[in-house]
Design an enzyme around this catalytic site. Structure first.
Site, PDB file in Angstrom:
ATOM      1  N   ALA A 209     -11.597  -1.669  -5.921  1.00  0.00           N
ATOM      2  CA  ALA A 209     -10.354  -1.221  -6.560  1.00  0.00           C
ATOM      3  C   ALA A 209     -10.247   0.293  -6.470  1.00  0.00           C
ATOM      4  O   ALA A 209     -11.031   0.955  -5.777  1.00  0.00           O
ATOM      5  CB  ALA A 209     -10.309  -1.683  -8.019  1.00  0.00           C
ATOM      6  N   ASN A 210      -9.257   0.847  -7.158  1.00  0.00           N
ATOM      7  CA  ASN A 210      -9.082   2.298  -7.240  1.00  0.00           C
ATOM      8  C   ASN A 210      -8.635   2.664  -8.644  1.00  0.00           C
ATOM      9  O   ASN A 210      -8.497   1.790  -9.501  1.00  0.00           O
ATOM     10  CB  ASN A 210      -8.088   2.781  -6.172  1.00  0.00           C
ATOM     11  CG  ASN A 210      -6.734   2.117  -6.325  1.00  0.00           C
ATOM     12  OD1 ASN A 210      -6.072   2.250  -7.348  1.00  0.00           O
ATOM     13  ND2 ASN A 210      -6.321   1.368  -5.298  1.00  0.00           N
ATOM     14  N   ARG A 211      -8.383   3.938  -8.881  1.00  0.00           N
ATOM     15  CA  ARG A 211      -8.120   4.413 -10.241  1.00  0.00           C
ATOM     16  C   ARG A 211      -6.650   4.352 -10.651  1.00  0.00           C
ATOM     17  O   ARG A 211      -6.289   4.854 -11.707  1.00  0.00           O
ATOM     18  CB  ARG A 211      -8.601   5.861 -10.380  1.00  0.00           C
ATOM     19  CG  ARG A 211     -10.084   6.070 -10.155  1.00  0.00           C
ATOM     20  CD  ARG A 211     -10.437   7.546 -10.396  1.00  0.00           C
ATOM     21  NE  ARG A 211     -11.780   7.884  -9.986  1.00  0.00           N
ATOM     22  CZ  ARG A 211     -12.862   7.718 -10.725  1.00  0.00           C
ATOM     23  NH1 ARG A 211     -12.742   7.180 -11.928  1.00  0.00           N
ATOM     24  NH2 ARG A 211     -14.041   8.071 -10.274  1.00  0.00           N
ATOM     25  N   ALA A 275      -1.020   1.564  -5.317  1.00  0.00           N
ATOM     26  CA  ALA A 275      -2.162   2.070  -4.547  1.00  0.00           C
ATOM     27  C   ALA A 275      -2.918   0.853  -4.013  1.00  0.00           C
ATOM     28  O   ALA A 275      -3.868   0.371  -4.617  1.00  0.00           O
ATOM     29  CB  ALA A 275      -3.062   2.935  -5.422  1.00  0.00           C
TER      30      ALA A 275
END
Length: 418
Positions: A209-211, A275
């Protein structure tokens, strides 16, 4: 959208009635005149004196009021309003609405109203889930009544949680703005927005995942709804409430997001603020990967579908305006210009996610998770540097530009095809 408008707020019975006092304030902050009708049950929880002090208007409680009804007061209240809000709406009140009962002032006003009506349900989860309540809701929606909530959370009853909390006053006020935006700058347009991260499973427990928090994408969806658009928001996993007046389709992975985006087309404009993870594991493990004390398990990666490029380069069904985001940590403008050419979209909103967003949030990941943003609008015409602002303000500014661009396209089309 509420400035100069008259909102008739009907406060129903229930502990959530205390929130309606704050709702009066939120509506007035947006420039609305607020008139209040209170049911008999509501007066067990809040007083007409409190509602009148906040609204600066007389509060109406009785159907057979000699002073008010000498000129058919309930009809006048309904006709002089631009919008009617019922908050909280109990199961009993919705059942009465659905069957056309008008035995009290609130019922008579709701039956006489020929303006948009917004309902904010609040009740115990068991009451909300009951088939009788579901029938009432279905009938009211078929009659054109708009709903906001209910939301999930803790109930007034000790230890109970579930779906039944009244939406927060700010959420109701935003929904009211969206409902009155039928003549807004994006009226009649369909805007598609993606938001948040994607989660790409490694095994049943872990994922890539990402932030991304989804705050910017959700703000764009909310702003487009307030401008009168029909909005479809395709959201990855986020911890945010659904924007008022927006259809939300929740997904987890990039492939699910692509499928949801394609299913939502056609659209006049598409804003790809999500994102999306660039890669996923080539083979998701069926069971949790275990440490065996020897080798680290290899993770072979494969590329995820490029949602932005795929939609931007469509021959059939391409939105008239396709907008992407570029979250960069260096050479922001150069990378955004390259992305614009590579993806085939119309605009790129680029930002430096290594910065803190200007709000000293201290959130790891800078702008991703903060409440402020500084973006650059990159297009074939050049680069516009927008000042640091709240994500809500960035969203409002972007929506204004989208409306201008779509209007310009339509004007040119009419000139070319008189």
């Amino acid at each position: 959208m509420l400035a100069g408008k008259t909102v008739l707020l009907i406060i129903g019975g229930g502990i959530a009635a205390y929130k309606s006092l704050d709702l009066i304030r939120r509506l007035k902050e947006r420039g609305a005149r607020v008139r209040v009708v209170m049911t008999a049950a509501a007066q067990h929880f809040v007083t007409p004196l409190a509602a009148g002090a906040l609204s600066h208007e007389p509060v109406f409680t009785e159907l057979f009021d000699r002073a008010a009804e000498q000129d058919i007061g309930h009809i006048r209240l309904a006709r002089e309003a631009d919008l009617v809000i019922l908050a909280p709406a109990t199961a009993d009140r919705m059942a009465r609405m659905a069957t056309g009962f008008a035995e009290d002032l609130a019922g008579a006003v709701l039956l006489a109203a020929r303006v948009p009506v917004l309902v904010a349900p609040a009740m115990n989860p068991a009451m909300w889930a009951h088939p009788a309540t579901r029938r009432s809701v279905a009938t009211l929606k078929a009659d054109g009544i708009a709903f906001i909530g209910p939301m999930a959370g803790a109930m007034a009853e000790r230890g109970e949680e579930g779906l039944g909390r009244m939406a927060e006053p700010t959420e109701i006020a935003e929904a009211a703005e969206a409902l009155l935006a039928a003549g807004g700058a994006l009226a009649g347009k369909h805007v598609l927005v993606t938001s948040g991260p994607t989660h790409e499973p490694i095994d049943p427990v872990r994922y890539i995942a990402n932030r991304s928090s989804g705050k910017q994408g959700h703000a764009i969806a909310a702003a487009a709804a307030r401008a009168g658009a029909r909005v479809t928001l395709v959201s990855g996993p986020v911890n945010l409430p659904d924007p008022a007046g927006v259809e939300v389709r929740r997904v987890e992975t990039a492939r699910e997001m692509l499928a949801a985006v394609e299913a939502a087309l056609p659209a006049d404009a598409a804003v790809f603020a999500a994102a999306v993870a660039d890669w996923r594991v080539a083979a998701e493990a069926g069971q949790k990967l275990k440490k065996d004390g020897n080798a680290i398990p290899p993770l072979a990666l494969t590329e995820n579908p490029d949602i932005l490029a795929g939609i931007a380069r469509r021959v059939a069904g391409r939105p008239r305006l396709v907008i992407g985001f570029a979250a960069e940590t260096q050479n922001v403008i150069a990378h955004a210009q390259a992305k614009l050419a590579r993806k085939g979209c119309d605009w790129i909103l680029a930002n430096d996610v290594s910065q803190d967003g200007g709000d000293q949030s201290g959130i790891p990941g800078g702008v991703m998770g903060a409440d402020r943003n500084a973006v650059h609008l990159v297009s074939a015409a050049g680069v516009e540097d927008w000042p640091t602002a709240s994500k809500a303000e960035v969203a409002r500014r972007l929506v204004d530009r989208i409306a201008e661009a779509l209007d310009r396209q339509e004007t040119l089309g009419r000139q070319e095809n008189p």
